[in-house]
Design a protein around this motif. Structure first.
Motif, short mmCIF file in Angstrom:
data_model
loop_
_atom_site.label_atom_id
_atom_site.label_comp_id
_atom_site.label_asym_id
_atom_site.label_seq_id
_atom_site.Cartn_x
_atom_site.Cartn_y
_atom_site.Cartn_z
N GLY A 153 21.28 45.07 -17.97
CA GLY A 153 20.65 44.33 -16.77
C GLY A 153 20.46 45.70 -15.34
O GLY A 153 19.16 46.39 -14.83
N GLU A 154 21.67 46.65 -15.47
CA GLU A 154 21.89 47.30 -14.32
C GLU A 154 20.57 48.78 -14.83
O GLU A 154 20.58 49.07 -13.83
CB GLU A 154 23.05 47.39 -14.51
N TRP A 155 21.14 49.08 -16.10
CA TRP A 155 20.98 50.26 -16.51
C TRP A 155 19.21 50.22 -16.59
O TRP A 155 18.15 51.01 -15.72
CB TRP A 155 20.69 50.44 -18.13
N LEU A 156 18.32 49.03 -17.13
CA LEU A 156 17.08 48.57 -16.47
C LEU A 156 16.56 48.77 -15.33
O LEU A 156 15.17 48.93 -15.07
CB LEU A 156 16.92 47.50 -17.57
N ASP A 157 17.26 48.34 -14.09
CA ASP A 157 17.30 48.04 -12.98
C ASP A 157 16.65 49.02 -12.44
O ASP A 157 15.90 49.69 -11.41
CB ASP A 157 18.03 47.21 -11.93
N ARG A 158 17.71 50.51 -12.51
CA ARG A 158 18.02 51.78 -12.56
C ARG A 158 17.20 51.84 -12.87
O ARG A 158 15.74 52.97 -11.74
CB ARG A 158 19.02 52.51 -13.00
N LEU A 159 16.21 51.97 -14.39
CA LEU A 159 15.03 53.08 -14.67
C LEU A 159 13.75 52.25 -13.68
O LEU A 159 13.01 52.77 -13.18
CB LEU A 159 14.85 52.87 -16.31
#
Length: 257
Positions: A245-251
């Motif tokens: 979720g954190e990675w997708l939010d960054r993208l």
């Protein structure tokens, strides 16, 4: 406890409630009719026919009273939003939400200025609930693949613009006279937040193709993040799900260079 004791307790409770309600109603009326939207606790006490201790007992201080006035006045607006059934098109729901927000501000200028005053150190509950409703609508848009950004960031952008234009319209009506201003700003902000397909057909020039390509990754990441949160994967541990979720939010929130 005897029946007489119960009746006495009920009488006292009703009296306390009616006193609080009377103070609130009087304060709301004074705010609405005030030239600058401000009122003194002394004026409220005099108009309500109560002493200062009663006001402070119910509301704590002036800020507590004004916060309660905002929540009281905003309740009817929120009632319509709470009872609204989500439509099949979250984009239209968000357009309508923007418009009703501005209409409320224009009908209640003093209350609206008070609601968004820097003097209110603690945001009124009504403002927080309005933001939660906006975010929920944006999550629906993300689930349909119509959002370029993470719903939380998109909510901050839309709310900032919506409040900003509303404050200008109620605070400087002689300067901001264009009746199409709110709609133009709404559509401009929505064009940044939503995918091109979500906001209707548009003509894309060759020079715009590269810009559209740069939008694909954030929009795709936003869509995937919404789907993952909607239907958690059992083959991921909680830690792995949080990291994904954190990675997708960054993208999702990537700014094109």
């Amino acid at each position: 406890m005897t029946s007489d004791d119960s009746d006495n307790v009920a009488t006292v409770s009703t009296s306390v409630s009616s006193t609080k309600e009377r103070i609130l109603e009087v304060a709301a009326e004074l705010v609405a009719n005030s030239p600058d939207g401000d009122v003194s606790t002394r004026a409220v006490c005099e108009a309500a026919g109560v002493g200062a201790p009663a006001l402070y007992r119910h509301f704590g201080d002036k800020e507590g009273l004004l916060s309660a006035v905002v929540d009281h006045g905003y309740e009817k607006y929120l009632t319509t939003k709470r009872s609204r059934r989500p439509g099949t098109d979250p984009i239209q729901d968000l357009r309508d939400g923007w418009d009703t927000h501005v209409e409320f501000a224009l009908r209640n200028p003093n209350l609206y200025r008070l609601m968004n005053s820097p003097a209110m150190r603690t945001p009124p509950a009504a403002a927080l609930e309005s933001h939660r409703i906006l975010t929920a609508d944006l999550r629906r848009a993300a689930e349909q693949g119509k959002l370029r950004l993470a719903p939380e960031l998109a909510a901050q952008m839309i709310m900032s613009a919506n409040v900003g234009v509303s404050l200008m319209l109620v605070s400087r009506p002689t300067t901001f006279t264009d009746e199409t201003l709110s709609r133009r700003i709404r559509d401009a902000v929505h064009a940044v937040v939503f995918t091109p397909e979500a906001t209707g057909p548009e003509t894309v020039s060759a020079g715009d193709e590269e810009a559209k390509a740069e939008d694909v990754l954030p929009a795709t990441a936003t869509h995937l993040a919404a789907l993952v949160r909607q239907t958690p994967r059992p083959d991921f541990t909680p830690g792995e799900s949080a990291l994904l979720g954190e990675w997708l939010d960054r993208l999702s929130n990537t700014t094109p260079e």
